[in-house]
Design a protein around this motif. Structure first.
Motif, PDB file in Angstrom:
ATOM      1  N   ILE A  40       0.651 -13.356  18.159  1.00 35.03           N
ATOM      2  CA  ILE A  40       0.350 -13.800  16.642  1.00 35.03           C
ATOM      3  C   ILE A  40       0.032 -15.241  16.817  1.00 35.03           C
ATOM      4  O   ILE A  40      -0.953 -15.803  15.931  1.00 35.03           O
ATOM      5  CB  ILE A  40       1.392 -13.168  15.898  1.00 35.03           C
ATOM      6  N   ALA A  41       0.759 -15.972  17.477  1.00 39.61           N
ATOM      7  CA  ALA A  41       0.817 -17.513  17.419  1.00 39.61           C
ATOM      8  C   ALA A  41      -0.406 -18.040  18.012  1.00 39.61           C
ATOM      9  O   ALA A  41      -0.970 -18.977  17.757  1.00 39.61           O
ATOM     10  CB  ALA A  41       2.042 -18.042  18.187  1.00 39.61           C
ATOM     11  N   LYS A  42      -1.023 -17.334  18.741  1.00 42.78           N
ATOM     12  CA  LYS A  42      -2.350 -17.842  19.662  1.00 42.78           C
ATOM     13  C   LYS A  42      -3.636 -17.749  18.555  1.00 42.78           C
ATOM     14  O   LYS A  42      -4.449 -18.427  18.853  1.00 42.78           O
ATOM     15  CB  LYS A  42      -2.588 -16.933  20.859  1.00 42.78           C
ATOM     16  N   GLU A  43      -3.353 -16.959  17.620  1.00 51.99           N
ATOM     17  CA  GLU A  43      -4.459 -17.154  16.532  1.00 51.99           C
ATOM     18  C   GLU A  43      -4.503 -18.444  15.703  1.00 51.99           C
ATOM     19  O   GLU A  43      -5.465 -18.998  15.486  1.00 51.99           O
ATOM     20  CB  GLU A  43      -4.119 -15.929  15.556  1.00 51.99           C
ATOM     21  N   SER A  44      -3.202 -18.932  15.309  1.00 54.77           N
ATOM     22  CA  SER A  44      -3.200 -20.214  14.835  1.00 54.77           C
ATOM     23  C   SER A  44      -3.898 -20.429  13.447  1.00 54.77           C
ATOM     24  O   SER A  44      -4.735 -21.244  13.380  1.00 54.77           O
ATOM     25  CB  SER A  44      -3.662 -21.278  15.821  1.00 54.77           C
ATOM     26  N   ASN A  45      -3.435 -19.636  12.726  1.00 52.47           N
ATOM     27  CA  ASN A  45      -4.322 -19.795  11.171  1.00 52.47           C
ATOM     28  C   ASN A  45      -3.193 -19.608  10.409  1.00 52.47           C
ATOM     29  O   ASN A  45      -1.710 -19.291  10.716  1.00 52.47           O
ATOM     30  CB  ASN A  45      -5.360 -18.966  10.792  1.00 52.47           C
ATOM     31  N   LEU A  46      -3.338 -19.656   8.901  1.00 48.00           N
ATOM     32  CA  LEU A  46      -2.198 -19.681   7.841  1.00 48.00           C
ATOM     33  C   LEU A  46      -1.825 -18.223   7.826  1.00 48.00           C
ATOM     34  O   LEU A  46      -0.480 -17.927   7.933  1.00 48.00           O
ATOM     35  CB  LEU A  46      -2.978 -19.914   6.595  1.00 48.00           C
TER      36      LEU A  46
END
Length: 151
Positions: free
Chosen positions: A54-60
């Motif tokens: 999830i953190a690799k997506e890096s959006n709100l």
């Protein structure tokens, strides 16, 4: 057969189990290595890998999804900066479970779960495996270029 068995129950109610795993994910992010029982480590591995993905997506939206699992704003910041940067070229397998023995008082099987590719890890990550000769040439070239970028 284990059809339709989603996860281990760990002898807890669903709310207690969810709270336990959320706390353990947060502690794993904070210390990057924790010792627990083998069953808990195997369940924790699933959730910890999902959080890094999830953190690799890096959006709100990804931040809000991670905040449902991880406890603490400082850990969410670490997840989206340090951990996402560390694993941006890795496609999964962010954690490692190493069995350590038995706990003295109740003989429960113990394990250490840790993040891979970090300073001070117990066992270095394995090098990439050889190419499968049955893969098409384009797929082999893509895999070899991605592994060279990691180094």
């Amino acid at each position: 057969m284990k059809h339709r068995i989603a996860m281990r129950k760990l002898s807890r109610s669903s709310a207690h189990r969810k709270s336990l795993l959320r706390t353990m994910v947060s502690q794993l992010l904070r210390y990057e290595r924790i010792e627990t029982t083998v069953a808990k480590a195997k369940e924790l591995r699933r959730l910890a890998d999902k959080v890094v993905t999830i953190a690799k997506e890096s959006n709100l939206h990804a931040r809000r999804k991670a905040a449902e699992i991880v406890r603490g704003d400082d850990l969410i910041h670490k997840l989206f900066t340090t951990m996402a940067e560390r694993y941006k070229h890795r496609e999964g397998g962010y954690t490692r479970v190493l069995q350590t023995g038995q706990r003295p008082n109740d003989a429960a099987r113990m394990a250490i779960i840790e993040y891979v590719d970090r300073p001070g890890e117990l066992r270095p990550a394995r090098p990439p495996t050889k190419m499968n000769p049955l893969l098409p040439q384009a797929a082999q070239a893509a895999i070899s270029s991605s592994t060279q970028r990691q180094r």
